[in-house]
Design a protein around this motif. Structure first.
Motif, PDB file in Angstrom:
ATOM      1  N   GLU A 361     -10.121   8.380  -1.764  1.00 20.91           N
ATOM      2  CA  GLU A 361      -9.068   7.398  -1.988  1.00 20.91           C
ATOM      3  C   GLU A 361      -7.683   8.015  -1.892  1.00 20.91           C
ATOM      4  O   GLU A 361      -6.725   7.345  -1.494  1.00 20.91           O
ATOM      5  CB  GLU A 361      -9.266   6.736  -3.353  1.00 20.91           C
ATOM      6  CG  GLU A 361     -10.485   5.837  -3.422  1.00 20.91           C
ATOM      7  CD  GLU A 361     -10.729   5.299  -4.819  1.00 20.91           C
ATOM      8  OE1 GLU A 361     -10.053   5.772  -5.753  1.00 20.91           O
ATOM      9  OE2 GLU A 361     -11.584   4.411  -4.972  1.00 20.91           O
ATOM     10  N   ALA A 362      -7.580   9.291  -2.224  1.00 19.76           N
ATOM     11  CA  ALA A 362      -6.278   9.958  -2.177  1.00 19.76           C
ATOM     12  C   ALA A 362      -5.700   9.970  -0.766  1.00 19.76           C
ATOM     13  O   ALA A 362      -4.487  10.120  -0.584  1.00 19.76           O
ATOM     14  CB  ALA A 362      -6.403  11.385  -2.703  1.00 19.76           C
ATOM     15  N   ALA A 363      -6.573   9.797   0.247  1.00 16.50           N
ATOM     16  CA  ALA A 363      -6.114   9.818   1.633  1.00 16.50           C
ATOM     17  C   ALA A 363      -5.793   8.442   2.174  1.00 16.50           C
ATOM     18  O   ALA A 363      -5.396   8.308   3.343  1.00 16.50           O
ATOM     19  CB  ALA A 363      -7.174  10.480   2.518  1.00 16.50           C
ATOM     20  N   ASP A 364      -5.936   7.391   1.370  1.00 11.90           N
ATOM     21  CA  ASP A 364      -5.722   6.032   1.867  1.00 11.90           C
ATOM     22  C   ASP A 364      -4.311   5.819   2.412  1.00 11.90           C
ATOM     23  O   ASP A 364      -4.111   5.087   3.384  1.00 11.90           O
ATOM     24  CB  ASP A 364      -6.004   5.012   0.756  1.00 11.90           C
ATOM     25  CG  ASP A 364      -7.501   4.862   0.467  1.00 11.90           C
ATOM     26  OD1 ASP A 364      -8.309   5.424   1.235  1.00 11.90           O
ATOM     27  OD2 ASP A 364      -7.838   4.192  -0.524  1.00 11.90           O
ATOM     28  N   ALA A 365      -3.321   6.461   1.789  1.00 16.40           N
ATOM     29  CA  ALA A 365      -1.931   6.235   2.179  1.00 16.40           C
ATOM     30  C   ALA A 365      -1.591   6.803   3.551  1.00 16.40           C
ATOM     31  O   ALA A 365      -0.594   6.403   4.158  1.00 16.40           O
ATOM     32  CB  ALA A 365      -0.996   6.828   1.127  1.00 16.40           C
ATOM     33  N   THR A 366      -2.413   7.741   4.059  1.00 14.39           N
ATOM     34  CA  THR A 366      -2.068   8.390   5.337  1.00 14.39           C
ATOM     35  C   THR A 366      -2.939   7.922   6.493  1.00 14.39           C
ATOM     36  O   THR A 366      -2.808   8.447   7.610  1.00 14.39           O
ATOM     37  CB  THR A 366      -2.198   9.916   5.211  1.00 14.39           C
ATOM     38  OG1 THR A 366      -3.568  10.261   4.935  1.00 14.39           O
ATOM     39  CG2 THR A 366      -1.301  10.459   4.114  1.00 14.39           C
ATOM     40  N   ARG A 367      -3.798   6.958   6.276  1.00 17.29           N
ATOM     41  CA  ARG A 367      -4.712   6.551   7.349  1.00 17.29           C
ATOM     42  C   ARG A 367      -3.938   5.979   8.540  1.00 17.29           C
ATOM     43  O   ARG A 367      -3.022   5.175   8.379  1.00 17.29           O
ATOM     44  CB  ARG A 367      -5.722   5.524   6.820  1.00 17.29           C
ATOM     45  CG  ARG A 367      -6.513   6.071   5.645  1.00 17.29           C
ATOM     46  CD  ARG A 367      -7.813   5.338   5.395  1.00 17.29           C
ATOM     47  NE  ARG A 367      -8.397   5.834   4.137  1.00 17.29           N
ATOM     48  CZ  ARG A 367      -9.016   7.010   3.995  1.00 17.29           C
ATOM     49  NH1 ARG A 367      -9.137   7.804   5.052  1.00 17.29           N
ATOM     50  NH2 ARG A 367      -9.502   7.398   2.833  1.00 17.29           N
TER      51      ARG A 367
END
Length: 552
Positions: A361-367
């Motif tokens: 989830e921590a990577a959701d902002a950079t997808r």
């Protein structure tokens, strides 16, 4: 429940250029499955390998260390026993590490014998296979010449083709990597044959065969695992099976990125590369066009096969906990800068695709984003260790975890420049130039704008300003008015050369614990008077004498 990384699918293509993907802007080559991963994760647009030759580059990926550190600086140079690899780091944190495909790794058989390592033991197999547990290893190279075969290893793919009924002793050569012309074998080693249809059923060609092995692996392994799915294509020999052999026309072949000024360059190393037989073969525009059409077809086939893997991950739900990484071991000149192959330091060779999907989830902002950070191939190893829940051992690993960039956090510090190396002591060029083994080496340092290429042996450097000259046509290395930039770039290179890279048996934590510890173990140096030191340090040295031998 928060998503976590259970598995890592580490996919590598051989000799895939960074700019031959539609997500990187290629005008004619549509790669929807590469783009699919880019939309799910981060595409690192400025990723660089640590060497531009297969074996050396791969050893850097697998060790997380620069080529100068691990020492395997050319194809066939063994990776020494004791060099810690990705498999060692991951198994220490509970993740198995498997190989499906190519490594180009040569075992340190002499070192294993010296240390009494049984090559058939688990340790021996891992030492021979670059730290991986091999599901299937196939380096994808089964050529033969008057003096025998190139590799000497048994190719599982070649044996599989024989079992499928392809006749002859070497179907890899005669079918998978040859066409037919006038009823005769037309080997793809001859570039003018690259536009022919490979004489093999598409489903039996190399890329689908390895994809089948990967799907079998994923169906049988519960995890947690890291699987290195390592394809041989689009590496030469350049020839594609139907329908990929004629998907692209000559009108879709990009014009070569080259300039007449480059041929006027008297640099002794570059000029010999450009005038080598390989360089001259790619200066034949008709042959070059055929090669690129086949190269694009092979990439299209790679993309289609990637789609099969991604579909399986989605169908099983494994995509929710599997990190997916797409990259390459180096690029391909394809006639740019008047050269073929990859053994130099222009962007076509040293820059590679790197796309990372992190399911957390921590990577959701950079997808779906593109990162312009300067990234090195050695960054993947610590990234994987961190994703597996471990703490990267940075006294071994020289890369940096990409986790902050994947999670949209600004790292407290990031590198100012990337480094790549090329050792050509084993090539005829070293002899042509009259260089010693120690001097037949090239180092590149690139800071995002300026690229310095340093040559040992007293040869002048090359310098390019990629801001004003993005195609790298104008070599500024001999220009006195750029002496300050050359000196500044040498500062980066010299700082890198002075790094602590061999103190691998002592971690920073251990080193911190050593400071001052000897005093508490009885080593009391620099004490002129007892009053100058902590009395506790003397506790084992004071008290009534139990015997007095001075009076005997």
């Amino acid at each position: 429940m928060a998503r976590a990384v259970k598995n890592i699918l580490f996919v590598m293509y051989d000799q895939l250029r960074w700019d031959y993907l539609s997500c990187a802007g290629h005008p004619h080559l549509h790669t929807p499955n590469f783009d699919r991963v880019a939309a799910m994760g981060v595409r690192f647009d400025r990723a660089y390998v640590q060497s531009t030759i297969c074996g050396s580059s791969r050893m850097s990926y697998y060790t997380g260390r620069y080529a100068q550190s691990h020492g395997a600086e050319w194809n066939g140079f063994p990776l020494r026993v004791g060099e810690k690899t990705l498999g060692d780091h991951l198994r220490a944190v509970g993740m198995d590490c498997y190989l499906i495909g190519k490594t180009h790794m040569r075992a340190d058989e002499e070192g294993m014998q010296r240390l009494g390592v049984d090559p058939d033991s688990i340790i021996g197999v891992r030492a021979s296979e670059c730290g991986f547990d091999p599901w299937v290893r196939d380096d994808g190279m089964v050529p033969e010449g008057p003096d025998g075969s190139y590799d000497g290893r048994v190719s599982p793919y070649n044996e599989w083709l024989k079992e499928k009924g392809y006749p002859g002793p070497n179907p890899w050569s005669h079918y998978a990597n040859s066409g037919i012309k006038d009823g005769q074998i037309a080997p793809a080693w001859i570039l003018e044959n690259a536009d022919l249809q490979a004489n093999i059923r598409e489903e039996d060609s190399e890329t689908p065969w390895l994809t089948d092995r990967a799907l079998e692996f994923m169906d049988q392994q519960p995890g947690p695992w890291c699987a290195h799915l390592s394809y041989i294509k689009p590496h030469w020999p350049y020839i594609a099976p139907a329908p990929y052999h004629d998907m692209f026309g000559a009108n879709q072949v990009p014009a070569p990125t080259r300039d007449a000024r480059e041929l006027d360059n008297d640099h002794p190393v570059y000029s010999r590369f450009a005038r080598s037989p390989i360089g001259k073969s790619f200066q034949d525009d008709e042959a070059r066009a055929k090669v690129i059409q086949a190269y694009m077809g092979l990439i299209k086939q790679c993309d289609d096969q990637l789609g099969r893997v991604l579909d399986r991950l989605e169908q099983t739900g494994a995509i929710e906990h599997t990190m997916v990484v797409l990259t390459s071991d180096h690029g391909d000149y394809l006639g740019d800068h008047w050269m073929g192959e990859k053994m130099f330091m222009h962007e076509q060779s040293v820059r590679v695709p790197m796309i990372v999907y992190d399911p957390r989830e921590a990577a959701d902002a950079t997808r779906g984003t593109v990162s312009e950070a300067l990234v090195e191939a050695i960054d993947l190893a610590p990234t994987f260790v961190e994703a597996a829940g471990g703490a990267p051992e940075f006294h071994w690993l020289e890369g940096r975890s990409l986790a902050p960039l994947l999670h949209g956090a600004a790292p407290s510090s990031w590198r100012d420049a990337v480094i790549s190396e090329y050792n050509y002591a084993a090539t005829p060029l070293a002899g042509v130039l009259g260089l010693s083994d120690e001097d037949a080496r090239i180092f590149m340092v690139f800071d995002g704008r300026w690229k310095l290429i340093h040559f040992e042996g007293g040869i002048r450097p090359m310098l390019f300003d990629l801001q004003s000259d993005p195609d790298e046509f104008e070599d500024l290395g001999a220009r006195a008015d750029h002496a300050a930039e050359i000196e500044r770039m040498y500062g980066h290179l010299n700082a890198w050369g002075r790094r602590q890279s061999q103190q691998v048996t002592v971690s920073k934590e251990k080193l911190d614990g050593m400071r001052g510890s000897s005093a508490r173990r009885g080593i009391l140096l620099g004490v002129a008077r007892a009053a100058d030191a902590d009395p506790e340090l003397f506790s084992k040295y004071v008290g009534p004498a139990q015997a007095d031998y001075t009076k005997e």
